[in-house]
Design a protein around this motif. Structure first.
Motif, PDB file in Angstrom:
ATOM      1  N   GLU A 132       0.827  -1.199   0.000  1.00  0.00           N
ATOM      2  CA  GLU A 132       0.000   0.000   0.000  1.00  0.00           C
ATOM      3  C   GLU A 132       0.869   1.260   0.000  1.00  0.00           C
ATOM      4  OE1 GLU A 132      -3.159   0.016  -0.361  1.00  0.00           O
ATOM      5  OE2 GLU A 132      -3.857  -1.967   0.260  1.00  0.00           O
ATOM      6  N   THR A 133       0.362   2.309  -0.604  1.00  0.00           N
ATOM      7  CA  THR A 133       1.087   3.576  -0.640  1.00  0.00           C
ATOM      8  C   THR A 133       0.535   4.574   0.377  1.00  0.00           C
ATOM      9  OG1 THR A 133      -0.352   4.386  -2.421  1.00  0.00           O
ATOM     10  CG2 THR A 133       1.706   3.314  -3.059  1.00  0.00           C
ATOM     11  N   GLU A 134      -0.534   4.217   1.077  1.00  0.00           N
ATOM     12  CA  GLU A 134      -1.020   5.036   2.178  1.00  0.00           C
ATOM     13  C   GLU A 134      -1.768   4.175   3.182  1.00  0.00           C
ATOM     14  OE1 GLU A 134      -3.811   8.100   1.161  1.00  0.00           O
ATOM     15  OE2 GLU A 134      -5.420   6.694   0.708  1.00  0.00           O
ATOM     16  N   THR A 135      -1.814   4.662   4.394  1.00  0.00           N
ATOM     17  CA  THR A 135      -2.634   4.080   5.436  1.00  0.00           C
ATOM     18  C   THR A 135      -3.059   5.235   6.322  1.00  0.00           C
ATOM     19  OG1 THR A 135      -2.810   2.298   7.068  1.00  0.00           O
ATOM     20  CG2 THR A 135      -0.706   3.483   6.974  1.00  0.00           C
ATOM     21  N   GLY A 136      -3.384   4.973   7.585  1.00  0.00           N
ATOM     22  CA  GLY A 136      -3.801   6.081   8.423  1.00  0.00           C
ATOM     23  C   GLY A 136      -4.341   5.608   9.740  1.00  0.00           C
ATOM     24  N   ALA A 137      -5.114   6.473  10.393  1.00  0.00           N
ATOM     25  CA  ALA A 137      -5.743   6.169  11.673  1.00  0.00           C
ATOM     26  C   ALA A 137      -7.223   6.480  11.567  1.00  0.00           C
ATOM     27  CB  ALA A 137      -5.104   6.979  12.795  1.00  0.00           C
ATOM     28  N   SER A 138      -8.039   5.621  12.161  1.00  0.00           N
ATOM     29  CA  SER A 138      -9.497   5.781  12.121  1.00  0.00           C
ATOM     30  C   SER A 138     -10.067   5.640  13.526  1.00  0.00           C
ATOM     31  CB  SER A 138     -10.143   4.714  11.230  1.00  0.00           C
ATOM     32  OG  SER A 138      -9.649   4.762   9.906  1.00  0.00           O
ATOM     33  N   LEU A 139     -10.852   6.616  13.937  1.00  0.00           N
ATOM     34  CA  LEU A 139     -11.626   6.525  15.170  1.00  0.00           C
ATOM     35  C   LEU A 139     -13.015   6.032  14.795  1.00  0.00           C
ATOM     36  CD1 LEU A 139     -11.588   7.168  18.258  1.00  0.00           C
ATOM     37  CD2 LEU A 139     -12.623   9.374  17.659  1.00  0.00           C
ATOM     38  N   ILE A 159       2.788   6.032   2.695  1.00  0.00           N
ATOM     39  CA  ILE A 159       3.794   4.995   2.963  1.00  0.00           C
ATOM     40  C   ILE A 159       4.833   5.070   1.849  1.00  0.00           C
ATOM     41  CG2 ILE A 159       4.261   2.535   3.240  1.00  0.00           C
ATOM     42  CD1 ILE A 159       1.372   2.135   4.078  1.00  0.00           C
ATOM     43  N   GLY A 160       6.064   5.413   2.200  1.00  0.00           N
ATOM     44  CA  GLY A 160       7.128   5.467   1.205  1.00  0.00           C
ATOM     45  C   GLY A 160       7.532   4.071   0.758  1.00  0.00           C
ATOM     46  N   PRO A 161       8.103   3.930  -0.437  1.00  0.00           N
ATOM     47  CA  PRO A 161       8.414   2.603  -0.982  1.00  0.00           C
ATOM     48  C   PRO A 161       9.478   1.848  -0.206  1.00  0.00           C
ATOM     49  CG  PRO A 161       9.322   4.348  -2.377  1.00  0.00           C
ATOM     50  CD  PRO A 161       8.426   5.014  -1.388  1.00  0.00           C
ATOM     51  N   ASP A 162      10.262   2.546   0.608  1.00  0.00           N
ATOM     52  CA  ASP A 162      11.300   1.878   1.389  1.00  0.00           C
ATOM     53  C   ASP A 162      11.092   2.016   2.893  1.00  0.00           C
ATOM     54  OD1 ASP A 162      12.900   0.972  -0.845  1.00  0.00           O
ATOM     55  OD2 ASP A 162      13.467   3.060  -1.142  1.00  0.00           O
ATOM     56  N   GLU A 163       9.974   2.605   3.320  1.00  0.00           N
ATOM     57  CA  GLU A 163       9.734   2.788   4.746  1.00  0.00           C
ATOM     58  C   GLU A 163       9.386   1.463   5.408  1.00  0.00           C
ATOM     59  OE1 GLU A 163       8.260   7.186   5.836  1.00  0.00           O
ATOM     60  OE2 GLU A 163       6.769   5.984   4.763  1.00  0.00           O
ATOM     61  N   ASP A 164       9.907   1.269   6.615  1.00  0.00           N
ATOM     62  CA  ASP A 164       9.562   0.056   7.349  1.00  0.00           C
ATOM     63  C   ASP A 164       8.414   0.327   8.313  1.00  0.00           C
ATOM     64  OD1 ASP A 164      10.655   1.306   9.601  1.00  0.00           O
ATOM     65  OD2 ASP A 164      12.523   0.154   9.537  1.00  0.00           O
ATOM     66  N   ALA A 165       7.990  -0.726   9.012  1.00  0.00           N
ATOM     67  CA  ALA A 165       6.799  -0.628   9.845  1.00  0.00           C
ATOM     68  C   ALA A 165       6.972   0.361  10.990  1.00  0.00           C
ATOM     69  CB  ALA A 165       6.433  -2.004  10.386  1.00  0.00           C
ATOM     70  N   THR A 166       8.178   0.468  11.534  1.00  0.00           N
ATOM     71  CA  THR A 166       8.395   1.406  12.636  1.00  0.00           C
ATOM     72  C   THR A 166       8.190   2.839  12.171  1.00  0.00           C
ATOM     73  OG1 THR A 166       9.991  -0.125  13.613  1.00  0.00           O
ATOM     74  CG2 THR A 166      10.014   2.129  14.419  1.00  0.00           C
ATOM     75  N   ALA A 167       8.721   3.172  11.000  1.00  0.00           N
ATOM     76  CA  ALA A 167       8.560   4.527  10.471  1.00  0.00           C
ATOM     77  C   ALA A 167       7.095   4.825  10.167  1.00  0.00           C
ATOM     78  CB  ALA A 167       9.406   4.699   9.212  1.00  0.00           C
ATOM     79  N   VAL A 168       6.400   3.864   9.583  1.00  0.00           N
ATOM     80  CA  VAL A 168       4.989   4.075   9.249  1.00  0.00           C
ATOM     81  C   VAL A 168       4.146   4.138  10.514  1.00  0.00           C
ATOM     82  CG1 VAL A 168       2.994   3.149   8.016  1.00  0.00           C
ATOM     83  CG2 VAL A 168       5.272   3.012   6.995  1.00  0.00           C
ATOM     84  N   PHE A 169       4.468   3.298  11.496  1.00  0.00           N
ATOM     85  CA  PHE A 169       3.707   3.334  12.735  1.00  0.00           C
ATOM     86  C   PHE A 169       3.842   4.681  13.431  1.00  0.00           C
ATOM     87  CE2 PHE A 169       2.579   2.583  17.102  1.00  0.00           C
ATOM     88  CZ  PHE A 169       1.463   1.759  16.991  1.00  0.00           C
ATOM     89  N   ALA A 170       5.025   5.293  13.357  1.00  0.00           N
ATOM     90  CA  ALA A 170       5.192   6.627  13.940  1.00  0.00           C
ATOM     91  C   ALA A 170       4.260   7.629  13.271  1.00  0.00           C
ATOM     92  CB  ALA A 170       6.648   7.073  13.812  1.00  0.00           C
ATOM     93  N   LYS A 171       4.117   7.523  11.953  1.00  0.00           N
ATOM     94  CA  LYS A 171       3.181   8.399  11.238  1.00  0.00           C
ATOM     95  C   LYS A 171       1.741   8.134  11.672  1.00  0.00           C
ATOM     96  CE  LYS A 171       5.738   8.856   6.843  1.00  0.00           C
ATOM     97  NZ  LYS A 171       5.617   8.604   5.383  1.00  0.00           N
ATOM     98  N   VAL A 172       1.399   6.864  11.803  1.00  0.00           N
ATOM     99  CA  VAL A 172       0.041   6.502  12.200  1.00  0.00           C
ATOM    100  C   VAL A 172      -0.246   7.005  13.620  1.00  0.00           C
ATOM    101  CG1 VAL A 172      -1.475   4.550  12.745  1.00  0.00           C
ATOM    102  CG2 VAL A 172      -0.149   4.557  10.620  1.00  0.00           C
ATOM    103  N   SER A 173       0.742   6.913  14.505  1.00  0.00           N
ATOM    104  CA  SER A 173       0.563   7.406  15.872  1.00  0.00           C
ATOM    105  C   SER A 173       0.269   8.898  15.877  1.00  0.00           C
ATOM    106  CB  SER A 173       1.811   7.102  16.714  1.00  0.00           C
ATOM    107  OG  SER A 173       2.026   5.709  16.828  1.00  0.00           O
ATOM    108  N   ASN A 174       0.985   9.650  15.058  1.00  0.00           N
ATOM    109  CA  ASN A 174       0.726  11.091  14.952  1.00  0.00           C
ATOM    110  C   ASN A 174      -0.641  11.359  14.325  1.00  0.00           C
ATOM    111  OD1 ASN A 174       3.176  11.873  16.116  1.00  0.00           O
ATOM    112  ND2 ASN A 174       4.255  11.818  14.161  1.00  0.00           N
ATOM    113  N   ALA A 175      -1.002  10.536  13.332  1.00  0.00           N
ATOM    114  CA  ALA A 175      -2.319  10.686  12.706  1.00  0.00           C
ATOM    115  C   ALA A 175      -3.429  10.437  13.710  1.00  0.00           C
ATOM    116  CB  ALA A 175      -2.451   9.729  11.523  1.00  0.00           C
ATOM    117  N   MET A 180      -8.000  12.564  16.979  1.00  0.00           N
ATOM    118  CA  MET A 180      -8.605  12.919  18.260  1.00  0.00           C
ATOM    119  C   MET A 180      -8.809  14.428  18.371  1.00  0.00           C
ATOM    120  SD  MET A 180      -9.352  10.190  19.834  1.00  0.00           S
ATOM    121  CE  MET A 180      -9.897  11.076  21.288  1.00  0.00           C
ATOM    122  N   GLN A 181      -7.809  15.186  17.993  1.00  0.00           N
ATOM    123  CA  GLN A 181      -7.920  16.635  18.099  1.00  0.00           C
ATOM    124  C   GLN A 181      -9.045  17.181  17.227  1.00  0.00           C
ATOM    125  OE1 GLN A 181      -3.849  17.601  17.098  1.00  0.00           O
ATOM    126  NE2 GLN A 181      -3.222  17.707  19.239  1.00  0.00           N
TER     127      GLN A 181
END
Length: 297
Positions: A132-139, A159-175, A180-181
């Motif tokens: 996938e090239t994008e994901t996100g967070a859903s409430l 999701i960048g083509p070389d990003e790993d799960a830790t990098a993407v999870f950090a983005k999802v956490s911020n999302a 919430m805000q």
């Protein structure tokens, strides 16, 4: 005469970075958290993420760490709290319908995908694995069926083509914090925005086991590259056996410049000119940029 409005009261189930970030968002918005239910850290798990228990200690929030089997015994305590909202932020145990029913307004869960896609466990890892090239967070509103309730808010991340799960999870956490805000002004007024969660447009995925990280060199190069970055350490890691040792691959490169002596017809590991390559089933190679024995992982 005091006409001040009573604060919104919440019962929160939370763990991981998403739990820390979203609890902080609740506190910043003035939500009164009556109790946090979290997990005791597993001594056998690589704990690389933020601690909800430590946040509660720091902010003076009551918290408990029950086993899954003890949750139902706590129902009278939750009923006595009678919160306006229940929030679940990356809590790992199933929350029963009886507990969800103690929320006066709604019970809401934060999920790490763009629902209805990637419902279930390990959504970030599955999204990367599927290219996938994008994901996100859903409430979303919690129902008896996991990740099936109406969507309250979403934020997408690339999701960048070389990003790993830790990098993407950090983005999802911020999302998740952004979700919430954006949602809290309405929630604080007792209003819950709802968009249908069209389950037919997505899929459900189960949990992943360490053995699922075994590399099948018969797959094409992109599939292998996606597996490596989907489960790269601190997750259990993609692995292969080489010269009698199990090796965990932390990083790979697609479409590297290849030495002429590389045999693209022989799938598996080849070391040429002090460089390590994985030959894949489509006669393409990935370059292994970082690997180590599994015992060192």
């Amino acid at each position: 005469m005091n006409t001040a409005k009573a604060p919104i009261r919440a019962l929160v189930f939370a763990y991981h970075d998403v739990g820390v970030g979203c609890i902080t968002a609740l506190l910043d918005a003035g939500v009164q958290i009556e109790l946090v239910v979290t997990h005791a850290d597993d001594p056998h798990e690589n704990i690389w993420f933020g601690s909800v228990a430590a946040l509660c200690q720091e902010r003076g929030i009551p918290y408990i760490q029950p086993e899954a089997s003890d949750l139902f015994k706590l129902l009278p305590q939750f009923q006595k709290i009678a919160p306006d909202y229940i929030f679940s932020f990356y809590y790992r145990h199933l929350i029963s319908s009886d507990i969800l029913a103690t929320a006066r307004i709604a019970a809401l869960n934060m999920h790490g995908s763009l629902l209805p896609k990637y419902r279930g466990r390990a959504p970030v890892n599955w999204a990367i694995l599927h290219g996938e090239t994008e994901t996100g967070a859903s409430l979303h509103i919690m129902e008896a069926k996991p990740d099936a309730g109406d969507i309250v808010g979403q934020v997408a991340v690339p999701i960048g083509p070389d990003e790993d799960a830790t990098a993407v999870f950090a983005k999802v956490s911020n999302a998740a914090i952004e979700v919430m805000q954006a949602a809290l002004p309405e929630l604080l007024q007792g209003r819950v925005p709802r968009t249908p969660n069209l389950l037919a447009n997505g899929s459900y995925f189960g949990g992943r086991k360490p053995e699922d990280g075994r590399i099948q060199w018969s797959q094409d190069a992109l599939q292998v590259h996606n597996l490596i970055r989907a489960v790269a350490p601190p997750y259990p890691g993609a692995f292969t056996d080489w010269q009698g040792a199990r090796m965990v691959i932390a990083k790979s490169k697609l479409n590297p410049a290849l030495p002429s002596s590389l045999d693209l017809g022989r799938p598996g590991i080849q070391v040429v000119d002090n460089r390590v390559f994985g030959i894949c089933g489509n006669h393409q190679a990935i370059e292994i940029m970082a690997w180590q024995p599994a015992s060192a992982n």
